[in-house]
Write an enzyme that holds these catalytic residues in place. Structure first.
Site, PDB file in Angstrom:
ATOM      1  CD  GLU A   1      90.929  -0.678 -56.412  1.00 35.44           C
ATOM      2  OE1 GLU A   1      89.717  -0.703 -56.103  1.00 35.44           O
ATOM      3  OE2 GLU A   1      91.559   0.381 -56.558  1.00 35.44           O
TER       4      GLU A   1
ATOM      5  CG  HIS B   1      98.075   6.084 -51.452  1.00 36.13           C
ATOM      6  ND1 HIS B   1      97.005   6.560 -50.732  1.00 36.13           N
ATOM      7  CD2 HIS B   1      97.762   6.295 -52.751  1.00 36.13           C
ATOM      8  CE1 HIS B   1      96.095   7.042 -51.564  1.00 36.13           C
ATOM      9  NE2 HIS B   1      96.526   6.891 -52.801  1.00 36.13           N
TER      10      HIS B   1
END
Lengths: 327, 317
Positions: A62, A131
């Site tokens: 990321e 998440h």
């Protein structure tokens, strides 16, 4: 008018912008060949149309996905990169918070960073708190970013096109709860301006300011409240930064009552900013205390009844509204 | 390398050296606001790398940036004015010494988040590859930055996509107050390149010619589509992390030993030995460089401060 889900509306905006402008490319984890392969998903079919040169499946990295956008945008490309789930924003955040948001300012206005970071958000999938964690207030606390969080498929299409054409870094947050339900979306090429809230339903008695998936929750409260003679006005923020203060204040001045509804947790949530805005600039119009309807200050729990408890619902909204209408 | 090229590198290093020495003097006299971080002793890396680049090539720098910027062709006056926080500086006083961007010479970003520039160079190199621009991107970072996750993620992606990127690890022995052996087990940062299947090269970072040659080779690889290279330049910082650092952790004899290996004097001696320049010409050049540095100080000091409300500008395009 077509009936498509927000995932499809996003895909439509992406493909139309990529056809229109060769400087647009995409990168992210599983955006080309993904584990969530479905025509309802926002990058479905794009690899087939645009090829691996413009639809880049990346390693699970990321920080460098975000850095890729920063570096490519300063040289004039228009990257649209994806953060698969909102909690992973933390892994990309140095590049977004310290670089994308600040480098234009640090250049004294010489450089521009026309990049979009799409983030999939929202609880309700049994995925748990690593998440599911809406962190839009973090992003909105970074001057230099624009933060967009659409609540309808039609808004998502027009706002994403604006985001891609914008010369600033835009954090574009898509609630996955909206990916799977078809709603009317115009077929033509259109944009919706960033920084403009939308009064989705005019009303007389109480202003409900909300965004993203909670827009639907607000609408669920309309009917039951109407039975009690309460007419709510629903302001869909759409953009958190820059904030459309005028639309909020105009509504609060009209109704004299404000409830802010968001999925994110309460303390430090963006609802506090809206409440403060009303207190600072429309205090004289307020007939009752401002209320917030939010998730409790807990991580998103896994077990279905716990996760349902986490998510704000229309019953809580109705109660909050009744409380301040009585007051 | 031709003597002419060597002379250009020497001249570039001399400018960096005098610029940094002047800043030491200015800091001691309390003339410069805020933190100042210098690259004195590391001039060969900046000169050697940037000497091998074209104007279109991009550099991304870090907190120890002055040498990189000057070697890339940035204007000393505008750098000095920025260090002073004046409105005439490269970035109107918004960046100061730590974050100077000089897009005019493709020094696109200076980031002081350690390791923060490495992912960005993946992006600039991607854009160069995407646009088939025939240029490359260089990221300067220190040995400390090679411990950041961003370093590893970036090298992996750059290698995977054969990006035209050159990663310059300027190993000056220290990461803050930590010696290399206290922050990593490896002896050479360059060995980490093996993990990403890219060439990892160790060069004498006090030898501008060696740095130049390694960069030329890496650049050719980039342009041939063969992907990135990691170059570790072994050097030493004569000053502390910043000018307020008392260097208690740097042994005096260690500093002295590295000063014996001065990169500027090394090239000067070679040019004298080769008969390309005379002592007199050295003095003339030094005089010219001193004047340029003094002029940058005068420019900065005579420049106006930004208006306070200018702080509100330049946030959004």
């Amino acid at each position: 008018m077509q009936n498509i889900s927000m995932g499809q509306a996003v895909a439509q905006a992406l493909s139309e912008e990529m056809r229109r402008d060769p400087s647009v490319f995409m990168a992210g984890e599983g955006i080309g060949v993904g584990i969530h392969d479905s025509p309802l998903m926002p990058t479905y079919g794009l690899l087939q149309e645009f090829g691996p040169g413009r639809v880049k499946d990346t390693p699970v990295s990321e920080a460098v996905i975000a850095g890729l956008a920063v570096g490519a945008s300063v040289l004039g490309l228009r990257p649209v990169v994806e953060v698969m789930f909102f909690p992973f924003f933390t892994l990309a955040s140095d590049q977004i918070v310290n670089h994308a948001a600040k480098l234009r300012y640090l250049s004294g206005g010489k450089s521009a960073f026309p990049m979009v970071v799409r983030i999939k958000a929202g609880a309700g999938f049994g995925a748990g708190c690593q998440h599911s964690h809406n962190l839009e207030a973090w992003a909105a606390h970074c001057p230099g970013l624009k933060v967009v969080m659409p609540g309808t498929a039609a808004d998502a299409k027009g706002l994403l096109k604006s985001a891609i054409r914008d010369d600033n870094p835009v954090i574009f947050i898509e609630d996955m709860g909206l990916y799977f339900f078809p709603t009317p979306v115009p077929e033509e090429d259109y944009t919706i301006p960033i920084g403009v809230a939308d009064v989705k339903k005019p009303g007389r008695d109480v202003t409900v300011v909300t965004w993203s998936k909670m827009l639907g929750t607000a609408f669920k409260a309309v009917g039951p409240l109407a039975k009690d003679g309460i007419d709510i006005e629903i302001v869909d923020l759409r953009t958190l930064l820059p904030l459309d203060k005028e639309t909020i204040l105009n509504s609060v001045r009209k109704t004299g009552r404000l409830v802010v509804l968001h999925e994110a947790t309460r303390t430090g949530g963006f609802g506090g900013e809206i409440a403060a805005l009303a207190a600072e600039e429309a205090f004289e119009a307020l007939k009752a205390p401002v209320k917030r309807v939010t998730a409790p200050d807990i991580p998103v729990p896994f077990s279905p009844p716990l996760e349902k408890f986490y998510l704000p619902d229309e019953a809580q909204l109705i109660q909050a509204i009744k409380d301040i209408v009585k007051a | 390398m031709t003597s002419q090229k060597k002379y250009e590198l020497y001249r570039g290093m001399l400018l960096i050296r005098r610029f940094e020495e002047k800043l030491t003097e200015l800091c001691a006299g309390g003339k410069v606001p805020g933190m100042v971080i210098l690259c004195t002793g590391q001039e060969a890396v900046a000169a050697g790398v940037c000497g091998a680049l074209e104007k279109e090539d991009v550099i991304i720098s870090n907190h120890r940036s002055h040498g990189h910027l000057l070697a890339k062709g940035a204007d000393p006056n505008l750098i000095m004015a920025e260090i002073y926080g004046k409105s005439t500086g490269y970035n109107k006083g918004k960046s100061g010494t730590l974050h100077i961007a000089a897009p005019e010479v493709n020094a696109l970003c200076t980031t002081t988040v350690v390791g923060g520039g490495i992912p960005i160079v993946v992006g600039t190199a991607f854009a160069q590859q995407y646009n088939k621009s025939g240029s490359v991107s260089v990221c300067f970072f220190g040995n400390g930055a090679a411990d950041e996750g961003s370093f590893h993620e970036s090298l992996n992606m750059a290698a995977l996509w054969n990006l035209p990127a050159i990663f310059i690890c300027e190993n000056n022995v220290y990461s803050g107050a930590q010696r290399m052996e206290d922050h990593t087990k490896v002896k050479d940062i360059a060995t980490r390149a093996i993990g990403y299947d890219m060439p990892g090269v160790v060069v004498d970072g006090n030898d501008a010619v060696a740095v130049y040659n390694a960069t030329v080779e890496a650049r050719e690889r980039c342009l041939a589509g063969e992907g990135p290279t990691l170059i570790e330049c072994k050097t030493y910082r004569w000053r502390g992390h910043g000018e307020s650092d008392h260097q208690v952790y740097q042994p005096k004899d260690e500093i002295a030993c590295w000063m014996e290996r001065c990169p500027v004097e090394k090239l000067q001696k070679e040019l004298l030995d080769e008969g390309f320049i005379t002592r007199q010409e050295v003095l003339e050049l030094e005089n010219e460089i001193n004047k340029a540095v003094e002029e940058s100080v005068r420019f900065a000091e005579d420049s106006p401060w930004p208006a306070p409300e200018d702080a509100l500008e330049d946030i959004y395009a």
